[in-house]
Design a protein around this motif. Structure first.
Motif, mmCIF file in Angstrom:
data_model
loop_
_atom_site.group_PDB
_atom_site.id
_atom_site.type_symbol
_atom_site.label_atom_id
_atom_site.label_comp_id
_atom_site.label_asym_id
_atom_site.label_seq_id
_atom_site.Cartn_x
_atom_site.Cartn_y
_atom_site.Cartn_z
ATOM 1 N N SER A 79 41.936 22.716 -14.281
ATOM 2 C CA SER A 79 40.509 22.457 -14.182
ATOM 3 C C SER A 79 40.066 23.115 -12.881
ATOM 4 C CB SER A 79 40.230 20.961 -14.128
ATOM 5 O OG SER A 79 40.787 20.425 -12.949
ATOM 6 N N LEU A 80 38.782 23.407 -12.779
ATOM 7 C CA LEU A 80 38.321 24.155 -11.612
ATOM 8 C C LEU A 80 38.666 23.429 -10.315
ATOM 9 C CD1 LEU A 80 36.896 26.526 -10.350
ATOM 10 C CD2 LEU A 80 34.745 25.307 -10.591
ATOM 11 N N SER A 81 38.484 22.092 -10.301
ATOM 12 C CA SER A 81 38.730 21.380 -9.053
ATOM 13 C C SER A 81 40.200 21.501 -8.660
ATOM 14 C CB SER A 81 38.316 19.913 -9.184
ATOM 15 O OG SER A 81 38.975 19.313 -10.266
ATOM 16 N N TYR A 82 41.117 21.344 -9.651
ATOM 17 C CA TYR A 82 42.531 21.467 -9.325
ATOM 18 C C TYR A 82 42.888 22.880 -8.865
ATOM 19 C CZ TYR A 82 47.365 22.576 -9.783
ATOM 20 O OH TYR A 82 48.600 23.078 -9.520
ATOM 21 N N GLU A 83 42.468 23.889 -9.625
ATOM 22 C CA GLU A 83 42.894 25.255 -9.306
ATOM 23 C C GLU A 83 42.385 25.691 -7.942
ATOM 24 O OE1 GLU A 83 45.092 26.136 -11.202
ATOM 25 O OE2 GLU A 83 44.626 25.170 -13.098
ATOM 26 N N THR A 84 41.161 25.247 -7.603
ATOM 27 C CA THR A 84 40.610 25.614 -6.299
ATOM 28 C C THR A 84 41.462 25.010 -5.189
ATOM 29 O OG1 THR A 84 38.474 25.474 -7.374
ATOM 30 C CG2 THR A 84 38.456 25.731 -5.009
ATOM 31 N N VAL A 85 41.835 23.727 -5.363
ATOM 32 C CA VAL A 85 42.670 23.051 -4.360
ATOM 33 C C VAL A 85 44.038 23.726 -4.264
ATOM 34 C CG1 VAL A 85 43.878 20.901 -3.822
ATOM 35 C CG2 VAL A 85 41.515 20.834 -4.616
ATOM 36 N N ALA A 86 44.670 23.973 -5.441
ATOM 37 C CA ALA A 86 46.017 24.533 -5.452
ATOM 38 C C ALA A 86 46.041 25.941 -4.865
ATOM 39 C CB ALA A 86 46.570 24.536 -6.876
ATOM 40 N N ALA A 87 45.101 26.782 -5.321
ATOM 41 C CA ALA A 87 45.051 28.154 -4.806
ATOM 42 C C ALA A 87 44.753 28.115 -3.304
ATOM 43 C CB ALA A 87 43.984 28.963 -5.546
ATOM 44 N N GLY A 88 43.850 27.232 -2.894
ATOM 45 C CA GLY A 88 43.494 27.113 -1.479
ATOM 46 C C GLY A 88 44.690 26.692 -0.637
ATOM 47 N N ALA A 89 45.480 25.724 -1.159
ATOM 48 C CA ALA A 89 46.656 25.254 -0.417
ATOM 49 C C ALA A 89 47.650 26.396 -0.222
ATOM 50 C CB ALA A 89 47.311 24.088 -1.160
ATOM 51 N N ALA A 90 47.883 27.162 -1.307
ATOM 52 C CA ALA A 90 48.833 28.274 -1.218
ATOM 53 C C ALA A 90 48.319 29.356 -0.277
ATOM 54 C CB ALA A 90 49.090 28.852 -2.607
ATOM 55 N N GLN A 91 47.012 29.654 -0.396
ATOM 56 C CA GLN A 91 46.456 30.720 0.437
ATOM 57 C C GLN A 91 46.499 30.338 1.911
ATOM 58 O OE1 GLN A 91 43.003 30.943 -2.107
ATOM 59 N NE2 GLN A 91 43.148 33.163 -2.171
ATOM 60 N N SER A 92 46.214 29.066 2.215
ATOM 61 C CA SER A 92 46.223 28.703 3.636
ATOM 62 C C SER A 92 47.663 28.669 4.155
ATOM 63 C CB SER A 92 45.494 27.377 3.873
ATOM 64 O OG SER A 92 46.305 26.302 3.515
ATOM 65 N N ALA A 93 48.635 28.305 3.273
ATOM 66 C CA ALA A 93 50.035 28.350 3.696
ATOM 67 C C ALA A 93 50.471 29.781 3.992
ATOM 68 C CB ALA A 93 50.930 27.740 2.625
ATOM 69 N N LEU A 94 49.856 30.735 3.279
ATOM 70 C CA LEU A 94 50.188 32.152 3.474
ATOM 71 C C LEU A 94 49.362 32.773 4.603
ATOM 72 C CD1 LEU A 94 50.200 33.077 -0.296
ATOM 73 C CD2 LEU A 94 52.149 33.461 1.219
#
Lengths: 254, 223
Positions: A88-103
């Motif tokens: 869902s948009l809310s999940y994918e935004t959070v997940a992608a954001g978490a990965a991107q900030s970790a990177l």
């Protein structure tokens, strides 16, 4: 150089999505076949198909908006896959954001490193995988319990269903009112918490009221005029009226 | 008693539902693996770990809760389809509820199961097709869909959807709906931590509470 919009990705994603479509068609055909066996009115099947399709349009377009939003940093194929299969948009935004900030990457920039892209894809996949793992394992157990209950106490079984639906609906009704205390907050608090205006918290309340009234009017109208087709399209119609009313309400209260 | 034909259909739903479920689970996991093979790279392990720590505990917990909350409401066929294509509370379940309600069948009956499956299958197909068209036309469509006017309307999708749906189900069961609605209003208004992102967690709370209320009213013969 790595391109998250490369055609290879489109092909892989296309194959997975075709499989998912295959599953839906498989279950659709089997359910329609079974419906004929147990003499469910053909007209009811037809109406179910048409009204479900029409109702789906607005929510589906909102999912599409999610893909466009995520495609800025992830390209099209990955968000396309993630939002077509479970996400869902809310999940994918959070997940992608978490990965991107970790990177150490910023959200607004297209990923051009294959290793970073793979990392983001893994995080988005692993975070959401629970439902896909458990559904095949648990659905039969949960459903068999319900079937037994239905055989034992028909009235309670029907009531249990209504109770579950109402429980879900009441949670969403509560959520519509979640910010109304903003009306009594100080200006500083509103600014600090990112609200654009004191009254913007009333927008979802007004939208909900418009949708509810539209739905109720459709029900009354179809009873008074004895026209059944109005109720067939009442939910998508009230959905669209509610969403459209958000535009003037936001101009007024936002 | 259920006749053997009923069992056969439901059993076959479970049989094929499991097969499809595991195949799609495999494909979903194969996607990142395929990326690693094609581009000949591994993930950034430390970022992968950090990312997973941020996402996994919360969303696995939500996943487990959702399974037990939504499977009973979706029906068997509906559950196998919905947990693959997602968007359950904002699309699939409202779609199925509306469809069952209009046919007049009980959700717990076999007819209800079939209507729910048809409705969710059609909804999944239409969603997938709309997204495919959107992906093909993404360049001309983006500015329109991201315009201020439309984003304002899409931001209010859930209030509009549940506003319509609520009227139907409250009207059908006025007595049962009073207590859960009051509870949820009080909770969401009084507890500042409950905001838009917490509604998913509050759904099972609302469901369990309403079941309890229903049971009490039922035992007392008031419903």
């Amino acid at each position: 150089m790595f391109n998250p919009n490369s055609y290879v990705l489109y092909i892989i994603v296309g194959v997975i999505i075709a499989t998912v479509l295959g599953q839906s068609f498989f279950f659709l055909f089997r359910a329609v076949k079974r419906a004929k066996q147990i003499n469910i009115d053909k007209d009811k099947i037809k109406k179910t198909i048409i009204s479900s399709a029409i109702f789906t349009i607005a929510p589906a377009v909102s999912i599409l908006v999610g893909i466009i939003t995520l495609s800025v940093s992830l390209g099209v194929p990955l968000p396309w896959l993630r939002l077509s299969v479970i996400g869902s948009l809310s999940y994918e935004t959070v997940a992608a954001g978490a990965a991107q900030s970790a990177l150490g990457l910023s959200m607004g920039k297209l990923v051009d490193d294959p290793s970073a892209f793979v990392t983001i894809a893994w995080v988005m996949t692993l975070g959401i995988i629970m439902g896909l793992v458990l559904t095949p394992i648990l659905t039969k157990k949960v459903q068999s319990g319900l079937v037994k209950l239905e055989a034992k106490d028909k009235k309670w079984s029907a009531l249990l269903n209504d109770a579950m639906f109402l429980g879900m609906i009441s949670a969403f009704l509560g959520y519509v009112f979640c910010d109304v205390t903003n009306l009594f907050r100080s200006d500083e608090w509103l600014i600090a918490n990112g609200f654009t205006s004191r009254t913007s918290c009333l927008i979802p309340v007004c939208v909900m009221a418009v949708a509810s009234i539209t739905m109720a009017l459709c029900g009354l109208l179809s009873k008074k005029l004895k026209v059944r087709w109005i109720t067939d399209y009442a939910l998508p119609f009230s959905l669209i009226c509610g969403m459209a009313s958000a535009i003037p309400f936001t101009m007024w209260l936002g | 008693m259920k006749n053997s034909k009923t069992l056969t259909y439901l059993d076959s739903v479970h049989y094929y539902g499991r097969i499809w479920g595991f195949v799609i689970l495999g494909l979903i996991l194969l996607f990142p693996i395929a990326l690693m093979i094609i581009f000949n790279v591994g993930p950034n392990w430390s970022a992968l770990l950090t990312g997973c720590i941020a996402v996994v505990p919360m969303y696995w917990a939500v996943g487990i809760i959702e399974i037990f909350t939504y499977i009973p409401m979706l029906g068997a066929g509906g559950a196998y389809l919905s947990f693959v294509t997602g968007n359950i509370s904002n699309l699939k379940l409202p779609c199925a509820l509306d469809a069952i309600e209009k046919t007049g069948y009980k959700a717990s009956s076999e007819e209800g199961e079939i209507i729910s499956t048809i409705s969710i299958a059609v909804s999944s197909i239409v969603t997938t097709l709309i997204i495919i068209i959107g992906v093909i036309l993404i360049v001309p469509l983006s500015p329109i869909l991201q315009s201020d006017v439309l984003s304002v309307a899409f931001a209010q999708l859930l209030p509009a959807l549940f506003g319509g749906l609520a009227i139907v189900f409250i009207a059908k069961n006025v007595k049962l709906s009073i207590a859960p609605i009051i509870l949820m209003l009080v909770l969401f208004i009084a507890v500042p931590a409950l905001n838009a992102s917490k509604v998913g967690i509050m759904v099972p709370v609302g469901v369990l509470f309403t079941i309890a209320v229903a049971r009490i009213l039922y035992k007392k013969g008031k419903i």
